[in-house]
Design a protein around this motif. Structure first.
Motif, PDB file in Angstrom:
ATOM      1  N   UNK A   1      34.231  -2.635  21.640  1.00  0.00           N
ATOM      2  CA  UNK A   1      35.148  -1.756  20.925  1.00  0.00           C
ATOM      3  C   UNK A   1      34.411  -0.619  20.241  1.00  0.00           C
ATOM      4  N   UNK A   2      33.315  -0.922  19.586  1.00  0.00           N
ATOM      5  CA  UNK A   2      32.593   0.125  18.872  1.00  0.00           C
ATOM      6  C   UNK A   2      31.969   1.125  19.847  1.00  0.00           C
ATOM      7  N   UNK A   3      31.516   0.645  21.003  1.00  0.00           N
ATOM      8  CA  UNK A   3      30.963   1.554  22.016  1.00  0.00           C
ATOM      9  C   UNK A   3      32.033   2.507  22.535  1.00  0.00           C
TER      10      UNK A   3
ATOM     11  N   UNK B   1      32.299  -0.293   9.890  1.00  0.00           N
ATOM     12  CA  UNK B   1      32.730  -1.671   9.644  1.00  0.00           C
ATOM     13  C   UNK B   1      32.400  -2.552  10.849  1.00  0.00           C
ATOM     14  N   UNK B   2      32.755  -2.084  12.026  1.00  0.00           N
ATOM     15  CA  UNK B   2      32.483  -2.856  13.243  1.00  0.00           C
ATOM     16  C   UNK B   2      30.980  -3.049  13.441  1.00  0.00           C
ATOM     17  N   UNK B   3      30.223  -1.966  13.268  1.00  0.00           N
ATOM     18  CA  UNK B   3      28.785  -2.038  13.488  1.00  0.00           C
ATOM     19  C   UNK B   3      28.116  -2.958  12.478  1.00  0.00           C
ATOM     20  N   UNK B   4      28.644  -2.958  11.267  1.00  0.00           N
ATOM     21  CA  UNK B   4      28.084  -3.827  10.229  1.00  0.00           C
ATOM     22  C   UNK B   4      28.243  -5.299  10.612  1.00  0.00           C
ATOM     23  N   UNK B   5      29.407  -5.638  11.164  1.00  0.00           N
ATOM     24  CA  UNK B   5      29.628  -7.017  11.601  1.00  0.00           C
ATOM     25  C   UNK B   5      28.734  -7.369  12.793  1.00  0.00           C
ATOM     26  N   UNK B   6      28.555  -6.434  13.684  1.00  0.00           N
ATOM     27  CA  UNK B   6      27.678  -6.681  14.824  1.00  0.00           C
ATOM     28  C   UNK B   6      26.250  -6.945  14.338  1.00  0.00           C
ATOM     29  N   UNK B   7      25.781  -6.118  13.412  1.00  0.00           N
ATOM     30  CA  UNK B   7      24.407  -6.238  12.924  1.00  0.00           C
ATOM     31  C   UNK B   7      24.202  -7.497  12.081  1.00  0.00           C
ATOM     32  N   UNK B   8      25.067  -7.701  11.083  1.00  0.00           N
ATOM     33  CA  UNK B   8      24.863  -8.799  10.141  1.00  0.00           C
ATOM     34  C   UNK B   8      25.253 -10.138  10.747  1.00  0.00           C
ATOM     35  N   UNK B   9      26.451 -10.186  11.354  1.00  0.00           N
ATOM     36  CA  UNK B   9      26.907 -11.464  11.904  1.00  0.00           C
ATOM     37  C   UNK B   9      26.062 -11.889  13.093  1.00  0.00           C
ATOM     38  N   UNK B  10      25.721 -10.929  13.947  1.00  0.00           N
ATOM     39  CA  UNK B  10      24.947 -11.275  15.136  1.00  0.00           C
ATOM     40  C   UNK B  10      23.526 -11.691  14.827  1.00  0.00           C
ATOM     41  N   UNK B  11      22.909 -11.014  13.849  1.00  0.00           N
ATOM     42  CA  UNK B  11      21.501 -11.268  13.554  1.00  0.00           C
ATOM     43  C   UNK B  11      21.283 -12.289  12.450  1.00  0.00           C
TER      44      UNK B  11
END
Length: 281
Positions: free
Chosen positions: A201-203, A219-229
């Motif tokens: 979605x963010x892409x 917001x989306x990128x923050x979840x990708x970065x924090x939740x994923x890592x």
């Protein structure tokens, strides 16, 4: 964009350790839900968001999931830590650390300007930026705080059935209050799912709306970065710690992980159908 420094050296070491020490039971659970999880990460909804109006529809539905996530998170924290006076130690220090670390990031993260905010408040700002209405969710929360009658409010606000089923499932689990079940819903229906789900979605949004909807993309990128890592690994270890070697708990964790993913898919299906009906009306 300014994302701020979130992961500490210790956090990175923790994530690396978690990846190496996943239990057999946890690995089996992840394998069992893999197909359903894949149906969500590749859902056609993401590519269907082509216009500002499409994004507004998505946000109007999704904001309820953002809010009930925070309620689920705080219920876990209240079970796994001491939040009453006089203080006394609750559970073990490892699960206290795991949930408190997640709460810090979700409840008091940095926005794109370096200001402290919760992810729910950040989402509301993103909705305002996209001219998506926020009155329903804000009034719903206010009424819920006063009435504590979810079925009544679902009827009052004429919530879509998929939204109603999604949040009802969460609050039924909160009411039942089995901490390993809450952790499973939180982990497999949220933290471990969200990074892969939001990546496409963010892409797409970046390609279509470069320079627009920056708060939502952040917001989306923050979840990708924090939740994923970070957060997803903490949440996985939390499930492992709470289920231990109890076959009954692992069975319930699997059942509720599956149900949470089914309800997420139904929510995404409902959003997709509304966008599709608007497009071809």
């Amino acid at each position: 964009m300014h994302y701020g420094l979130y992961l500490t050296t210790n956090s990175v070491k923790t994530c690396f350790t978690l990846k190496k020490t996943m239990s057999t039971a946890l690995a089996f659970l992840k394998t069992d839900i893999a197909d359903l999880r894949s149906s969500l990460t590749s859902h056609p909804l993401y590519q269907s968001i082509q216009t500002k109006e499409d994004l507004q529809i998505f946000m109007r539905y999704h904001v309820f999931a953002v809010w009930d996530f925070m309620s689920l998170l705080k219920k876990l924290q209240s079970n796994l830590t001491s939040v009453s006076i006089p203080w006394k130690p609750v559970g073990n220090a490892k699960t206290r650390f795991l949930i408190n670390e997640i709460v810090v990031g979700e409840e008091s993260d940095l926005d794109q300007n370096g200001n402290r905010t919760s992810h729910f408040e950040l989402y509301l700002e993103a909705m305002k930026e996209a001219s998506a209405p926020t009155n329903d969710i804000l009034n719903f929360i206010e009424d819920f705080n006063q009435l504590s009658d979810l079925p009544l409010l679902i009827e009052k606000y004429k919530l879509n059935k998929a939204v109603a089923d999604f949040i009802s499932f969460t609050f039924d689990a909160i009411k039942e209050n089995k901490v390993h079940i809450l952790a499973s819903i939180f982990t497999f229906g949220r933290e471990d799912l969200i990074p892969d789900m939001f990546l496409g979605l963010v892409q797409d949004l970046n390609q279509r709306y470069s320079g627009k909807f920056n708060t939502f993309i952040y917001y989306l990128q923050r979840h990708i970065d924090i939740d994923g890592d970070h957060h997803s690994h903490l949440a996985l270890e939390m499930v492992d710690e709470l289920c231990t070697d109890d076959a009954g708990k692992w069975g319930e964790a699997k059942e509720f992980a599956h149900r949470s993913l089914v309800l997420r898919k139904q929510l995404w299906d409902a959003v997709y159908e509304e966008i599709h009906s608007q497009t071809y009306a």
